[in-house]
Design an enzyme around this catalytic site. Structure first.
Site, mmCIF file in Angstrom:
data_model
loop_
_atom_site.group_PDB
_atom_site.id
_atom_site.type_symbol
_atom_site.label_atom_id
_atom_site.label_comp_id
_atom_site.label_asym_id
_atom_site.label_seq_id
_atom_site.Cartn_x
_atom_site.Cartn_y
_atom_site.Cartn_z
ATOM 1 N N HIS A 243 91.000 -94.839 68.025
ATOM 2 C CA HIS A 243 90.097 -95.358 66.997
ATOM 3 C C HIS A 243 90.545 -96.616 67.078
ATOM 4 C CE1 HIS A 243 93.843 -95.868 64.483
ATOM 5 N NE2 HIS A 243 94.332 -94.369 64.833
ATOM 6 N N ASP A 370 100.602 -74.727 67.724
ATOM 7 C CA ASP A 370 101.696 -74.792 68.209
ATOM 8 C C ASP A 370 102.959 -74.719 67.565
ATOM 9 O OD1 ASP A 370 104.510 -75.474 69.790
ATOM 10 O OD2 ASP A 370 102.955 -75.429 71.603
ATOM 11 N N SER A 385 98.114 -90.496 67.338
ATOM 12 C CA SER A 385 96.798 -91.049 67.680
ATOM 13 C C SER A 385 96.668 -91.582 68.900
ATOM 14 C CB SER A 385 96.151 -92.084 66.545
ATOM 15 O OG SER A 385 96.217 -91.816 65.026
#
Length: 450
Positions: A243, A370, A385
């Site tokens: 991003h 998980d 990220s």
């Protein structure tokens, strides 16, 4: 009896019925992207998930392929060589209802990342991140910059014709020039239009700080921890973060002047909880093997070149970058670091694919399932990220944003979008393919589409 009066309601019912029948397929048609990319040798995938009743109602006409026409329920043709293909979608095989472009591109392979990296960015000029009133010697409050129309998020690039690059430089210039009592000529870039504008501001002597001020707080750089998504060995190009980098105070995108990435160690984890996103606590390690520059800051991540090949990798094997049409809902994996610099693999689920979300860099919704990762982080946290998402041994995307009220879920950006935002890798692949093939028509389809 007037039969005409009876026919009118019947006709209206027929029109309403037909409208309802056609509403569903037209809703699905709106989800077809105007531009789609497929790999050489792959089928033209235009699956709309329509009910069986509608599959033979839509006809596709594609220039440059054989067969050039096929219906939705039939086997799609294979794209044999690179190029741009214009597709016409026709209802009942007659009525044009949609046009799109399919670009056939060569397969690109990259090494998936997962490394923790430190990100340091210097902005173009200095960003306005705050304003405060100035109290003069009579106790009166002023804010000259606000009165002159300067807004949070604007970028200050010049004062009286002199370019500014640091917070200290701005502070000293305003104090020194303010002693003349004359207005200062400032050039800024508007956060709204991204265009320069001029204004004049008269500094006021601040009784509290004992210097001349205009009522602004500015920042000249930013830093943080993120994750590398992929590395292309042939060009040493990388993609990371997934991003755009924004200022923490104004949430405005940072105008990149220069920047670099370095290796980082994760020293701790602040777990994410509902309403409170967690984060990785990292320490920059400039001496680590990862060092490189940042050349692009986009909605799909940051990009640049590394100084040397990274040694800290999960797997040495390069894997293909998946096109959007290849991604499916279901199991996948991410690579990321939760302690030190060890890259680990964790399971996730792709819950939804959204190929039309490129403007915001949100191409899929994912869920961490998980147990070990959930126990360590609570879900998606800051610093994660850029963590690469792998499905069927292909890079399909990167983790980007977390849902604040559901830390186990969040958004991912598509790897295809990152590839095209890198602005380097595809040019290299195009040049290499051109050397291997005398067909000059290949060049055009390999240029980056903006």
């Amino acid at each position: 009896m007037d039969y005409r009066k009876q026919k009118v309601p019947a006709l209206l019912l027929v029109i309403i019925f037909l409208g309802l029948c056609l509403q569903l397929p037209f809703q699905f048609l709106q989800n077809i992207p105007l531009h789609q990319r497929v790999l050489v040798g792959e089928k033209i995938n235009l699956e709309l998930n329509l009910p069986t009743f509608f599959t033979n109602q839509f006809k596709f006409e594609i220039d440059g392929l054989k067969p050039s026409t096929f219906y939705l329920g039939e086997t799609a043709p294979v794209a044999a060589k690179p190029g741009d293909l214009r597709v016409e979608v026709k209802l009942f095989g007659l009525i044009p209802v949609r046009q799109m472009m399919v670009s056939v591109v060569p397969e690109v392979k990259v090494i998936p990342g997962g490394q923790a990296i430190g990100i340091m960015v210097d902005t173009e000029g200095v960003m306005v991140v705050g304003r405060s009133s100035i109290i003069d010697d009579k106790g009166k409050r002023h804010n000259p910059a606000a009165d002159a129309g300067v807004e949070l998020g604007d970028i200050l690039i010049q004062i009286n014709g002199q370019r500014v690059e640091t917070e200290g430089q701005v502070r000293d210039l305003i104090n020194n020039l303010g002693q003349s009592g004359k207005p200062l000529k400032m050039v800024l870039i508007s956060k709204n239009s991204n265009k320069p504008y001029n204004t004049t501001v008269t500094p006021i002597f601040c009784n509290e700080t004992k210097r001349y001020r205009v009522g602004l707080f500015v920042r000249d750089s930013t830093a943080g921890v993120g994750t590398m998504t992929f590395y292309h060995p042939e060009t040493r190009s990388y993609g990371a973060l997934g991003h755009i980098i924004t200022d923490i105070d104004t949430c405005q995108p940072i105008n990149l002047n220069s920047g670099k990435v370095v290796g980082a160690n994760i020293e701790g984890i602040r777990m994410g909880k509902k309403g409170h996103p967690g984060e990785k606590l990292g320490v920059f390690r400039a001496e680590e093997e990862i060092t490189g520059n940042i050349t692009r800051n986009t909605n799909c991540g940051i990009f640049g070149r590394l100084d040397k090949d990274p040694k800290n990798i999960y797997s040495k094997k390069a894997i293909p970058v998946a096109m959007a049409s290849e991604i499916k809902e279901g199991p996948a994996e991410i690579y990321t670091v939760i302690k030190g610099n060890k890259i680990e693999k964790f399971s996730i689920e792709v819950q939804q694919v959204m190929p039309n979300g490129k403007a915001e860099g949100k191409g899929m919704i994912i869920k961490i399932n998980d147990p070990r990762l959930l126990a360590k982080t609570g879900g998606i946290i800051q610093g994660m990220s850029g963590s690469p998402i792998i499905q069927d041994n292909k890079l399909i995307g990167a983790v980007t944003h977390v849902f604040v009220n559901d830390p186990a879920r969040g958004y991912g950006v598509l790897a295809e979008w990152m590839l095209y935002n890198s602005n380097t890798i595809l040019k290299h692949v195009g040049a290499r393919k051109n050397e291997q093939n005398d067909d000059r028509g290949i060049i055009a389809c390999l240029k980056q589409r903006k």
